[in-house]
Design a protein around this motif. Structure first.
Motif, PDB file in Angstrom:
ATOM      1  N   TYR A   1     -11.202  18.931  -0.795  1.00  0.00           N
ATOM      2  CA  TYR A   1     -12.239  17.951  -1.138  1.00  0.00           C
ATOM      3  C   TYR A   1     -13.291  18.541  -2.081  1.00  0.00           C
ATOM      4  O   TYR A   1     -13.790  17.856  -2.965  1.00  0.00           O
TER       5      TYR A   1
ATOM      6  N   ALA B   1     -13.469   9.307  -1.164  1.00  0.00           N
ATOM      7  CA  ALA B   1     -12.513   9.914  -0.226  1.00  0.00           C
ATOM      8  C   ALA B   1     -12.038   8.810   0.719  1.00  0.00           C
ATOM      9  O   ALA B   1     -12.854   8.150   1.362  1.00  0.00           O
ATOM     10  N   ASP B   2     -10.747   8.593   0.778  1.00  0.00           N
ATOM     11  CA  ASP B   2     -10.173   7.582   1.667  1.00  0.00           C
ATOM     12  C   ASP B   2      -9.508   8.329   2.826  1.00  0.00           C
ATOM     13  O   ASP B   2      -8.454   8.938   2.660  1.00  0.00           O
TER      14      ASP B   2
ATOM     15  N   VAL C   1     -17.234  13.718   3.971  1.00  0.00           N
ATOM     16  CA  VAL C   1     -18.317  12.726   3.894  1.00  0.00           C
ATOM     17  C   VAL C   1     -19.482  13.198   3.012  1.00  0.00           C
ATOM     18  O   VAL C   1     -20.058  12.413   2.278  1.00  0.00           O
TER      19      VAL C   1
ATOM     20  N   THR D   1     -17.005   7.442   1.319  1.00  0.00           N
ATOM     21  CA  THR D   1     -15.794   7.652   2.111  1.00  0.00           C
ATOM     22  C   THR D   1     -15.416   6.315   2.756  1.00  0.00           C
ATOM     23  O   THR D   1     -16.298   5.603   3.254  1.00  0.00           O
TER      24      THR D   1
ATOM     25  N   SER E   1     -12.489   4.223   5.424  1.00  0.00           N
ATOM     26  CA  SER E   1     -11.455   4.425   6.447  1.00  0.00           C
ATOM     27  C   SER E   1     -11.047   3.111   7.081  1.00  0.00           C
ATOM     28  O   SER E   1     -11.813   2.148   7.097  1.00  0.00           O
TER      29      SER E   1
END
Ligand SMILES: *Cc1c(COP(=O)(O)O)cnc(C)c1O
Length: 439
Positions: free
Chosen positions: A184, A200-201, A218, A224, A226
């Protein structure tokens, strides 16, 4: 209330009630080795089925466009606070109806149609909503994909090169079928090198992230997203999170969190789903419990053990192992398509799904790979030693069938029944949380 609803359902609509009841037994009697699901605790299901479902109120707590949201405001605030706590985030939005909606929100909030997105391609484990041609995200944005290197790991050098060449406005990191840990920090550096946002998934690994078993993006990503059902034991739905960068100015100078609030409603959704938000609040409370962390550790340990046990039986494990909940196999190297593997396993009471793999020569409904996951086996109390039994059962199915085509195979009823009874025996030893609710 739940008991009354259940009684009425049985009395008034036994056909539907019986189907729902059979599903409980079905989940209990099936060896679920899928990577994309977890079991919601009975209290989560109860919250999801509550009368809060009747509240209709656009907007956010304290700023609704409709009356009657007193309890809903409180429930949504709880869900937001718990989401922030679970992921050590500065901002959370719990209204997205799914992670797909969450991703659409982020893309349409930060980008203009025609802007460039850099993401992992579908066959390398990426997701449709990261700009695949079949998705609206591929239609509205100019999408450039990075892929995997020869060992099956995300090719970060390629992503860095493509970023400099195409200057994306948004970079996506995160996958649906990837057994390793993305770097990341490297992705943030790649994004920063061209002034792009980083999304970011963590749809697939959110539980491991919350438990500290997988590094958290995060604070590294700007945003992020989800799903809440895949690894969080929550209801069908999504969340949007932001860490350190939550109040950083967006494209028009407005802080990101404000843009995201408007991006969910009214840009991409109407009324939120109050009972799903209640269920998210309940699931996120469970995420904070020590039992959740123990299960997350078991998920990762089980996946590692499953990979070893399958490799030992000669199944080509992509990347040679796993660091999360996912094990990817190249079944076609042993002459079995993903479609045949999935169907044959299902006929024996085992669920794992066909999956395209890097360089796949088969169409999406056939595929050359199989994706397995250990979320549910860990929730059922299985531990590393039990993974050898699971691998043995998978191996037994795949070595007993005789493939006759891309989608067809032979398996005698006798063999099938014999394997089914062994699967049932494992399931009986590790009942689901729903077991005592069965009639
Ligand atoms: C499953 C998945 C999604 C979509 O989630 P839904 O909640 O089913 O819409 C998005 N991103 C990734 C990486 C996924 O695996």
């Amino acid at each position: 209330m739940q008991a009354r609803g259940s009684q009425e359902l049985w009395a008034e609509d036994p056909e539907l009630a019986a189907a729902l009841d059979r599903e409980v037994a079905y989940q209990d009697d099936t060896l679920q080795l899928v990577a994309h699901a977890s079991l919601a605790a009975p209290s989560v299901l109860s919250a999801a089925g509550s009368a809060l479902a009747n509240a209709t109120a656009e907007g956010y707590p304290g700023a609704r466009y409709h009356p009657g949201a007193v309890q809903f405001d409180q429930v949504e605030r709880l869900a937001v606070e718990r989401a922030k706590a679970a992921f050590r985030a500065r901002y959370a939005n719990v209204q997205p109806h799914s992670c797909s909606s969450a991703n659409l929100t982020v893309l349409f909030t930060l980008l203009a149609p025609g802007d460039t997105v850099l993401s992992l391609d579908l066959d390398s484990g990426g997701h449709l909503t990261h700009g695949a041609a079949a998705s609206v995200t591929g239609r509205y944005f100019d999408v450039v994909h990075y892929g995997l290197d020869a060992d099956g790991y995300i090719d970060e050098d390629q992503a860095a090169r493509l970023a400099l060449e195409h200057r994306p406005r948004l970079v996506v990191v995160g996958a649906s079928a990837y057994p390793r840990t993305p770097d990341y920090a490297r992705f943030r550096a790649i994004s920063d090198s061209v002034g792009a946002y980083l999304l970011a998934d963590i749809s697939h690994v959110a539980g491991l992230v919350a438990a500290g078993v997988h590094p958290s993006p995060v604070d590294l990503a700007h945003i992020t997203t989800s799903s809440t059902y895949k690894q969080l034991g929550g209801p069908r739905g999504g969340i949007i999170l932001s860490g350190r960068d939550f109040d950083r100015p967006g494209p028009d100078g407005t802080p990101l969190y404000r843009l995201l609030q408007r991006g969910v409603f009214p840009l991409s959704q109407g009324t939120p789903n109050p009972s799903a938000i209640a269920a998210k609040a309940r699931a996120l409370a469970l995420v904070a419990q020590p039992e959740f962390t123990a299960t997350a550790k078991a998920i990762a340990a089980n996946a590692a053990a499953l990979a070893v046990a399958l490799d030992k039986r000669g199944w080509p494990v992509l990347t040679g192992g796993t660091e999360n909940h996912t094990v990817l196999l190249d079944t076609y190297r042993r002459g079995i398509t993903g479609a045949v593997a999935e169907t044959a396993l299902e006929s024996c009471g085992i669920h794992a799904n066909k999956n395209r793999i890097r360089g796949d020569t088969k169409p999406p409904l056939v595929t050359s790979g199989l994706r397995l996951g250990t979320n549910i086996t860990a929730q059922r109390g299985m531990r590393e030693d039990d993974m050898d039994d699971c691998a043995g059962l998978v191996d037994r199915v795949l070595t007993t069938i005789r493939p006759t085509g891309d989608r067809t195979y032979d398996l005698t009823a006798r063999d099938r029944d014999e394997i089914r009874s062994r699967v049932a025996e494992v399931c009986r030893r590790f009942p689901t949380v729903y077991h005592d609710r069965r009639a």
